[in-house]
Design a protein around this motif. Sequence first.
Motif, PDB file in Angstrom:
ATOM      1  N   ILE A  98       0.729  -1.066  -0.011  1.00 20.73           N
ATOM      2  CA  ILE A  98      -0.190   0.088   0.043  1.00 20.73           C
ATOM      3  C   ILE A  98       1.020   1.311  -0.153  1.00 20.73           C
ATOM      4  CG2 ILE A  98      -1.711   1.410   1.365  1.00 20.73           C
ATOM      5  CD1 ILE A  98      -3.045  -1.146   2.373  1.00 20.73           C
ATOM      6  N   THR A  99       0.781   2.010  -1.089  1.00 15.48           N
ATOM      7  CA  THR A  99       1.670   3.190  -1.334  1.00 15.48           C
ATOM      8  C   THR A  99       1.014   4.427  -1.543  1.00 15.48           C
ATOM      9  OG1 THR A  99       3.689   4.119  -2.657  1.00 15.48           O
ATOM     10  CG2 THR A  99       2.343   2.275  -3.566  1.00 15.48           C
ATOM     11  N   ARG A 100       1.547   5.566  -1.391  1.00 11.78           N
ATOM     12  CA  ARG A 100       1.029   6.813  -1.715  1.00 11.78           C
ATOM     13  C   ARG A 100       1.460   7.260  -3.215  1.00 11.78           C
ATOM     14  NH1 ARG A 100      -0.457  10.870   2.296  1.00 11.78           N
ATOM     15  NH2 ARG A 100       0.922  12.445   1.088  1.00 11.78           N
ATOM     16  N   ASN A 101       2.323   6.226  -3.680  1.00 11.18           N
ATOM     17  CA  ASN A 101       2.858   6.586  -5.215  1.00 11.18           C
ATOM     18  C   ASN A 101       1.866   6.110  -6.003  1.00 11.18           C
ATOM     19  OD1 ASN A 101       5.388   6.941  -3.976  1.00 11.18           O
ATOM     20  ND2 ASN A 101       6.223   4.915  -4.813  1.00 11.18           N
ATOM     21  N   CYS A 102       1.804   6.730  -7.365  1.00 11.83           N
ATOM     22  CA  CYS A 102       0.934   6.540  -8.482  1.00 11.83           C
ATOM     23  C   CYS A 102       1.362   4.938  -8.950  1.00 11.83           C
ATOM     24  CB  CYS A 102       1.163   7.216  -9.671  1.00 11.83           C
ATOM     25  SG  CYS A 102       2.647   7.362 -10.562  1.00 11.83           S
ATOM     26  N   ALA A 103       0.146   4.427  -9.656  1.00 15.21           N
ATOM     27  CA  ALA A 103       0.224   3.077 -10.032  1.00 15.21           C
ATOM     28  C   ALA A 103       1.476   3.003 -10.917  1.00 15.21           C
ATOM     29  CB  ALA A 103      -1.230   2.630 -10.645  1.00 15.21           C
ATOM     30  N   GLU A 104       1.627   3.407 -11.882  1.00 20.41           N
ATOM     31  CA  GLU A 104       2.487   3.570 -13.047  1.00 20.41           C
ATOM     32  C   GLU A 104       4.035   3.271 -12.356  1.00 20.41           C
ATOM     33  OE1 GLU A 104       4.335   5.771 -17.119  1.00 20.41           O
ATOM     34  OE2 GLU A 104       2.624   6.547 -15.924  1.00 20.41           O
ATOM     35  N   ALA A 105       4.328   4.144 -11.489  1.00 18.49           N
ATOM     36  CA  ALA A 105       5.796   4.493 -10.905  1.00 18.49           C
ATOM     37  C   ALA A 105       5.757   2.967  -9.991  1.00 18.49           C
ATOM     38  CB  ALA A 105       5.835   5.480  -9.930  1.00 18.49           C
ATOM     39  N   THR A 106       4.721   2.851  -9.113  1.00 17.99           N
ATOM     40  CA  THR A 106       4.707   1.725  -8.543  1.00 17.99           C
ATOM     41  C   THR A 106       4.909   0.442  -9.201  1.00 17.99           C
ATOM     42  OG1 THR A 106       3.261   2.775  -6.855  1.00 17.99           O
ATOM     43  CG2 THR A 106       3.463   0.339  -6.727  1.00 17.99           C
ATOM     44  N   GLN A 107       4.253   0.125 -10.102  1.00 17.18           N
ATOM     45  CA  GLN A 107       4.596  -1.218 -10.994  1.00 17.18           C
ATOM     46  C   GLN A 107       6.000  -1.177 -11.654  1.00 17.18           C
ATOM     47  OE1 GLN A 107       2.733  -3.409 -11.156  1.00 17.18           O
ATOM     48  NE2 GLN A 107       0.698  -2.916 -10.566  1.00 17.18           N
ATOM     49  N   GLN A 108       6.497   0.185 -12.034  1.00 14.27           N
ATOM     50  CA  GLN A 108       7.939  -0.079 -12.617  1.00 14.27           C
ATOM     51  C   GLN A 108       8.889  -0.224 -11.441  1.00 14.27           C
ATOM     52  OE1 GLN A 108      10.464   3.653 -14.429  1.00 14.27           O
ATOM     53  NE2 GLN A 108       8.721   3.183 -15.451  1.00 14.27           N
ATOM     54  N   LYS A 109       8.356   0.154 -10.128  1.00 10.42           N
ATOM     55  CA  LYS A 109       9.528  -0.366  -9.019  1.00 10.42           C
ATOM     56  C   LYS A 109       9.161  -1.629  -8.784  1.00 10.42           C
ATOM     57  CE  LYS A 109      10.400   4.076  -6.393  1.00 10.42           C
ATOM     58  NZ  LYS A 109      10.236   4.735  -5.097  1.00 10.42           N
ATOM     59  N   ILE A 110       8.416  -2.232  -8.560  1.00 13.62           N
ATOM     60  CA  ILE A 110       7.999  -3.650  -8.272  1.00 13.62           C
ATOM     61  C   ILE A 110       8.501  -4.626  -9.510  1.00 13.62           C
ATOM     62  CG2 ILE A 110       6.386  -5.524  -8.156  1.00 13.62           C
ATOM     63  CD1 ILE A 110       6.254  -3.597  -5.638  1.00 13.62           C
ATOM     64  N   ALA A 111       8.419  -4.185 -10.702  1.00 14.92           N
ATOM     65  CA  ALA A 111       9.249  -4.886 -11.494  1.00 14.92           C
ATOM     66  C   ALA A 111      10.862  -4.662 -11.830  1.00 14.92           C
ATOM     67  CB  ALA A 111       8.740  -4.521 -12.973  1.00 14.92           C
ATOM     68  N   HIS A 112      11.487  -3.533 -11.487  1.00 16.73           N
ATOM     69  CA  HIS A 112      12.527  -3.072 -11.551  1.00 16.73           C
ATOM     70  C   HIS A 112      13.403  -3.910 -10.410  1.00 16.73           C
ATOM     71  CE1 HIS A 112      16.355  -0.678 -11.851  1.00 16.73           C
ATOM     72  NE2 HIS A 112      16.426  -0.574 -10.717  1.00 16.73           N
ATOM     73  N   ASN A 113      12.753  -4.233  -9.107  1.00 20.84           N
ATOM     74  CA  ASN A 113      13.363  -4.644  -8.282  1.00 20.84           C
ATOM     75  C   ASN A 113      13.040  -6.165  -7.916  1.00 20.84           C
ATOM     76  OD1 ASN A 113      14.924  -2.262  -6.601  1.00 20.84           O
ATOM     77  ND2 ASN A 113      12.882  -1.544  -7.084  1.00 20.84           N
ATOM     78  N   GLN A 114      12.132  -6.790  -8.917  1.00 19.53           N
ATOM     79  CA  GLN A 114      11.785  -7.993  -8.997  1.00 19.53           C
ATOM     80  C   GLN A 114      11.221  -8.462  -7.500  1.00 19.53           C
ATOM     81  OE1 GLN A 114      15.459  -9.954 -10.162  1.00 19.53           O
ATOM     82  NE2 GLN A 114      14.911  -9.641 -12.581  1.00 19.53           N
ATOM     83  N   LEU A 115      10.199  -7.587  -7.276  1.00 20.39           N
ATOM     84  CA  LEU A 115       9.452  -8.100  -5.923  1.00 20.39           C
ATOM     85  C   LEU A 115       8.432  -9.048  -6.162  1.00 20.39           C
ATOM     86  CD1 LEU A 115       9.743  -4.551  -4.017  1.00 20.39           C
ATOM     87  CD2 LEU A 115      11.278  -6.410  -4.329  1.00 20.39           C
TER      88      LEU A 115
END
Length: 203
Positions: A98-115
């Motif tokens: 659960i984040t205050r970030n936007c969906a686009e940036a959040t998905q990019q962070k999740i993918a970039h860090n392979q979470l």
Amino acid sequence: MSYVPLNISHLKAIVFDLDNTLVTSDMDFTWLREQLGCPLSSDLLSYVEQLECQQAREKAHSVILEHELHDARTSQPMPGCLSLLDFIQRKRLLTAVITRNCAEATQQKIAHNQLNIPRIITREHFPPKPSPDSLLALAQEWQLQRHQILYVGDFLYDLQAAFNADMPSCLVTHGKKVPFSNQASLVVEHLHDLEEIITKQLV
């Protein structure tokens, strides 16, 4: 504000904040506020939503998105992050972000860090923290009691969201003194400390 007591043996789910909890974030909020004309005393997202001019709101959202996407590209997993997520999977606990970030940036962070996190909630889905709406929605979705969900974060909004949802919270301090640490159910320096504590108490 106080905190909701934590009983680790009752846990069925661990939910995380994203920035500086699971992954690093170098967002320069002082510079971002200056760009948007947001006072230090105001919540940034609330300030933008209250702008009367639609064009100004759209421009502000665009500036925030630019900062968030750049931050996503440079982010890295926090110490203990990947090990803790593997542990959660092995223990078959539910998890989400659960984040205050936007969906686009959040998905990019999740993918970039392979979470490996299947459930992602951003500010587009529910009112942002410290609102408890997203946590309450997860409890209903998972059919869990509130005390069975632990919310983990690094900032006051995270603790407030958990308290407002009547859920226990864990504050990750990264070894720094934090003035609001007395408002968390559990305080750890790093995520691997949380994994160690849960390992000892979760059957």
